[in-house]
Design a protein around this motif. Structure first.
Motif, mmCIF file in Angstrom:
data_model
loop_
_atom_site.group_PDB
_atom_site.id
_atom_site.type_symbol
_atom_site.label_atom_id
_atom_site.label_comp_id
_atom_site.label_asym_id
_atom_site.label_seq_id
_atom_site.Cartn_x
_atom_site.Cartn_y
_atom_site.Cartn_z
ATOM 1 N N ARG A 292 0.855 -1.186 0.000
ATOM 2 C CA ARG A 292 0.000 0.000 0.000
ATOM 3 C C ARG A 292 0.896 1.243 0.000
ATOM 4 O O ARG A 292 2.117 1.145 0.140
ATOM 5 C CB ARG A 292 -0.914 -0.002 1.233
ATOM 6 C CG ARG A 292 -1.836 -1.213 1.334
ATOM 7 C CD ARG A 292 -2.806 -1.279 0.189
ATOM 8 N NE ARG A 292 -3.818 -2.317 0.397
ATOM 9 C CZ ARG A 292 -4.681 -2.709 -0.526
ATOM 10 N NH1 ARG A 292 -4.638 -2.161 -1.747
ATOM 11 N NH2 ARG A 292 -5.561 -3.655 -0.275
ATOM 12 N N PRO B 294 -0.412 -3.376 9.057
ATOM 13 C CA PRO B 294 0.921 -3.029 8.538
ATOM 14 C C PRO B 294 1.996 -3.987 9.048
ATOM 15 O O PRO B 294 2.041 -4.320 10.235
ATOM 16 C CB PRO B 294 1.153 -1.609 9.062
ATOM 17 C CG PRO B 294 -0.217 -1.068 9.343
ATOM 18 C CD PRO B 294 -1.029 -2.243 9.776
ATOM 19 N N GLU C 71 -6.487 -5.538 7.063
ATOM 20 C CA GLU C 71 -5.046 -5.565 6.846
ATOM 21 C C GLU C 71 -4.331 -4.909 8.024
ATOM 22 O O GLU C 71 -4.858 -3.970 8.624
ATOM 23 C CB GLU C 71 -4.679 -4.829 5.548
ATOM 24 C CG GLU C 71 -5.291 -5.455 4.302
ATOM 25 C CD GLU C 71 -4.984 -4.650 3.051
ATOM 26 O OE1 GLU C 71 -4.176 -3.688 3.137
ATOM 27 O OE2 GLU C 71 -5.542 -4.972 1.986
ATOM 28 N N ASN D 267 1.277 -4.518 3.850
ATOM 29 C CA ASN D 267 0.277 -4.964 4.816
ATOM 30 C C ASN D 267 0.084 -6.468 4.717
ATOM 31 O O ASN D 267 0.254 -7.058 3.646
ATOM 32 C CB ASN D 267 -1.084 -4.294 4.564
ATOM 33 C CG ASN D 267 -1.111 -2.839 4.970
ATOM 34 O OD1 ASN D 267 -0.128 -2.300 5.471
ATOM 35 N ND2 ASN D 267 -2.232 -2.189 4.760
#
Length: 216
Positions: free
Chosen positions: A66, A165, A163, A71
Motif C-alpha cells: 500500500r 501493517p 489488513e 500490509n
C-alpha cells in the motif's frame, strides 16, 4: 536492526524478489525445521490436544503493498463456527485430497473465504511447518498480492477482512508473550493486539515465525 532489515526486505519495486530470496536462504539454513505451539511449551509436546496423527493444513501469508508500506491480510472468523469462532486468522484451512499441495490449498481457501482470485497472488515461498496444539500441521505459504480488488468475505466463515501493517507485526516490541492455565499447566502463547483486533494463538505464532525467518 529489525527496522533496517524490514526496510531492506520490503523497500522498492523489487521487494517481492528480495522476500523470495530471504525465504529461500532461510529454507536452506533451517533444513526442514518445524516450529509450533510446543516451542513455547516444550513440556506439553507438539500435539497437546490430539492423540492421532496430525492433519495437514495450509494458510496464506498474503502481503499487499500500500502507499504506507506492506500490509498483511487477516480475517476475523464468524462467531458461529464450531472451532476458533470469532478469532483472528490467516486465510486457509485443511488440505483436501484434490489439492496438489499446500500452495494450492492456501490459494483455494483464500479464494473461498475472502474472494481473493488466485491469479492475483504471486507465490514466493513458505515458512517452516507450524505444528498446532489442536493437531494440525500447517504450511504457511507466502505470496505477494498484486492489484488487490475489494475482498468478498464468505459470511459462512468470515465476519471481516482487514489488513495490518507489517511495520507493526514485524516489531518484536509488539509481540506479547502471555500465558493461561491449561490442564494443570501454564501454557504460553504470543499475542499482538492491534486496535480492536486481538491477534493471538496460532495466528500470532505463525506471524512470529515469519519475523524469525525473514526479519530477525
Amino acid at each position: 536492526m529489525t527496522v533496517s532489515l524490514m526496510n531492506d526486505t520490503f523497500a522498492g519495486p523489487d521487494w517481492a524478489r528480495q522476500l523470495q530470496r530471504r525465504l529461500a536462504d532461510a529454507g536452506r539454513r533451517q533444513g526442514g525445521r518445524e516450529t509450533g505451539d510446543h516451542t513455547l511449551n516444550p513440556e506439553l509436546g507438539p500435539y497437546a490436544r490430539w492423540n492421532g496423527p496430525p492433519r495437514d493444513a495450509a494458510v496464506l501469508i498474503g502481503i499487499v503493498q500500500r502507499d504506507g508500506g506492506p500490509n498483511l491480510i487477516l480475517t476475523q472468523r464468524t462467531g458461529h463456527l464450531t472451532s476458533h469462532a470469532g478469532q483472528v486468522a490467516l486465510p486457509g484451512g485443511k488440505i483436501d485430497p484434490t489439492d496438489s499441495g499446500p500452495a494450492e490449498a492456501a490459494l483455494r481457501e483464500a479464494e473461498e473465504e475472502i474472494g481473493l482470485a488466485r491469479e492475483r497472488v504471486e507465490l514466493l515461498g513458505n515458512l517452516p511447518t507450524y505444528l498446532t496444539g489442536s493437531g494440525y500441521r500447517v504450511v504457511p505459504i507466502v505470496g505477494a498480492v498484486r492489484e488487490a480488488t475489494p475482498y468478498r468475505p464468505n459470511p459462512d466463515e468470515v465476519e471481516a477482512v482487514f489488513e495490518v501493517p507489517l511495520d507493526f507485526l514485524m516489531n518484536p516490541a509488539n509481540h506479547q508473550k502471555l500465558s493461561r492455565e491449561w490442564q494443570g499447566h501454564r501454557r504460553y502463547f504470543y499475542a499482538m493486539p492491534f486496535g480492536e483486533r486481538y491477534i493471538w494463538g496460532v495466528t500470532a505464532g505463525i506471524i512470529r515465525s515469519f519475523y524469525e525467518t525473514v526479519i530477525r
